[in-house]
Scaffold this active site. Sequence first.
Site, short mmCIF file in Angstrom:
data_model
loop_
_atom_site.label_atom_id
_atom_site.label_comp_id
_atom_site.label_asym_id
_atom_site.label_seq_id
_atom_site.Cartn_x
_atom_site.Cartn_y
_atom_site.Cartn_z
CB CYS A 81 -1.45 -5.79 19.93
SG CYS A 81 -0.48 -4.86 18.73
CB CYS B 28 1.11 -9.07 18.95
SG CYS B 28 0.23 -8.40 17.51
CG HIS C 257 -1.43 -5.75 14.70
ND1 HIS C 257 -0.18 -5.50 15.21
CD2 HIS C 257 -1.30 -5.76 13.35
CE1 HIS C 257 0.68 -5.37 14.21
NE2 HIS C 257 0.03 -5.52 13.08
CE LYS D 43 -6.21 -6.17 3.77
NZ LYS D 43 -5.95 -7.58 3.86
CE LYS E 6 -3.16 2.99 12.70
NZ LYS E 6 -3.37 1.86 13.47
CB CYS F 47 3.97 -6.80 16.57
SG CYS F 47 2.78 -5.55 16.96
CG HIS G 91 3.98 -1.37 2.53
ND1 HIS G 91 2.75 -1.89 2.22
CD2 HIS G 91 4.24 -1.75 3.81
CE1 HIS G 91 2.28 -2.56 3.25
NE2 HIS G 91 3.15 -2.49 4.23
CG HIS H 210 -0.42 -0.07 2.53
ND1 HIS H 210 0.47 0.87 3.01
CD2 HIS H 210 -0.60 -0.96 3.55
CE1 HIS H 210 0.80 0.57 4.26
NE2 HIS H 210 0.18 -0.53 4.61
N1 MSP Z 1 8.95 -7.32 7.84
C1 MSP Z 1 9.11 -6.26 8.76
C2 MSP Z 1 10.40 -5.49 8.49
C3 MSP Z 1 11.63 -6.32 8.55
S1 MSP Z 1 13.04 -5.40 8.16
C4 MSP Z 1 14.32 -6.40 8.53
C5 MSP Z 1 7.93 -5.29 8.64
N2 MSP Z 1 7.26 -5.34 7.52
S2 MSP Z 1 5.96 -4.46 7.17
O1 MSP Z 1 5.61 -4.83 5.82
O2 MSP Z 1 4.95 -4.66 8.16
O3 MSP Z 1 6.31 -2.97 7.27
C6 MSP Z 1 7.51 -2.44 6.76
C7 MSP Z 1 7.54 -0.95 6.75
O4 MSP Z 1 6.46 -0.41 5.99
C8 MSP Z 1 7.35 -0.21 8.06
O5 MSP Z 1 8.43 -0.08 8.85
C9 MSP Z 1 7.13 1.16 7.51
O6 MSP Z 1 8.36 1.60 7.02
C10 MSP Z 1 6.28 0.93 6.32
N3 MSP Z 1 4.89 1.23 6.62
C11 MSP Z 1 3.87 0.37 6.82
N4 MSP Z 1 2.73 1.08 7.00
C12 MSP Z 1 2.99 2.40 6.92
C13 MSP Z 1 2.24 3.58 7.03
N5 MSP Z 1 0.94 3.57 7.24
N6 MSP Z 1 2.91 4.78 6.90
C14 MSP Z 1 4.25 4.83 6.66
N7 MSP Z 1 4.98 3.73 6.58
C15 MSP Z 1 4.39 2.52 6.71
O7 MSP Z 1 7.69 -4.54 9.58
#
Ligand code: MSP
Length: 475
Positions: free
Chosen positions: A146, A128, A149, A296, A293, A131, A21, A18
Amino acid sequence: MTKKYFTTPIYYVNDKPHIGHAYCTLATDTLVRYWRQKIGTENVLFVTGTDENSQKTVDAAAKAGQEIHEYLDEMAAIWKETWQTIGISFDDFIRTTEPRHIKTVTDIFQKIYAKGDIYKGKYVGKYCTGCETFLKDSELDENGHCPAHRKAPQILEEDNYFFRLSNYETPLLKRFEEDPNFLLPESRRNEILSFIRSGLEDVSISRETAEFGIPLPLDEKHKIYVWFDALINYISALSTEGRKDFWSEATHIIGKDITRFHSVIWPAMLMSADISPAKEVFAHGFFTIDGVKMSKSLGNVISPVDLSEKFGNDALRMGLLSSFEFGNDGDFSLGNFAQFYETQLAGGVGNLFNRVIVLIHKFMDGRRPQASEKKDRHWNRFCEKMENKQIRQAIEIFFDLVDTANQTLNKTEVWKLAKIDLPAAEKVFGDLLGNLTVLTKMSEILLPESHQAMSDMIGNAESVGEAKILFVRQA
Ligand code: MSP
């Protein structure tokens, strides 16, 4: 020669990407493009990838009715293709189910074990799966859930192997003291420093009950804890020939939610394995969509691909990165984004390039005016901001230069001047072409897909190119 190694977090594959990311990945890509321009492509390495050995993945595959590896291959391909579609210029895409990663994890585990930093114990705690971490009671909300979540954690009681994180309090504090840039921004640094000072507990690094993951070298009944495995990806990606030198220049770009893993557990693991910690960690903030925020259940999760189909990759990148400063929390407003596209991109930079080139064709038959050579203060400030990772401010400088050029056009009324004093008008065109040249250099970083068209318009030593439309108006 300086080298730079940039990483994004590796993303969980239980869902599609999304724009949260995409924000992290686009920001990293933008910093990478700056450094490639400055120190040469071969001196910069940019790695992203997927985090696959997680219980979330097992659950998601089961829900999709798919065999785990089939599911992982499909999802990893979606992540990789999404990044390619939105113009992410990664050099490598690492998956934690790849043999190169499994080998590196096993090697590092052995080193840490040989150090005496791994022992067996019993763990009872609240876990959790969202997380992928144990939570303390103090970290739960008023319902015992949590907070991220909104679910009650599972009570887990099992034999676990532990990593002696508690041994690394002093070395970690020393590392932070030695280098103020080890973790930025300042707010995160202060938060983590007080977390370390409050005392570190050993962390569990294996799961007895996990169905999927890298087997623990000591005890094959156990799987290595997903975070212990995932962090090591940053080293696994360097196992390719010729990449070792990059490690000492590693910058991890992450979201603030995973700061402890990256600036406490990870450097301690590395110290234990006699590897120096990464040079720097930069944790960006989270954003809401139109003040809400992203979730989903609210149905406001936005796909970066959808936005890029409508507005293009450059707009997606600039729109996200200009909404709030990198490192802060902020808001991304869809209404402001559409307006940003119309006024700043189509009406601002697009219109400026088109107008200047059309005028040079009209009054100078497309001959290239003598571009002013003065060292541009905009460029110097832009570099300073990019090096400080103040991406939003760098973007402001870009648009400030667009405004400066537009003001020159309007103040001089060069289209009138050209009819009465052509040499004076040619000087103005020279100044404007100087501005366009700096904007084009910045565009290689900020607007990579428009960069070629901008360069073409500027043309060569003799003549400017054809005028083009850079951003088609939507309205
Ligand atoms: N797999 C772990 C990271 C392991 S690194 C060795 C993880 N993955 S994740 O897919 O849940 O999230 C990765 C990153 O996505 C978060 O740290 C953040 O950088 C980014 N984000 C996820 N949701 C976000 C927002 N709503 N806003 C900004 N960044 C977001 O954690």
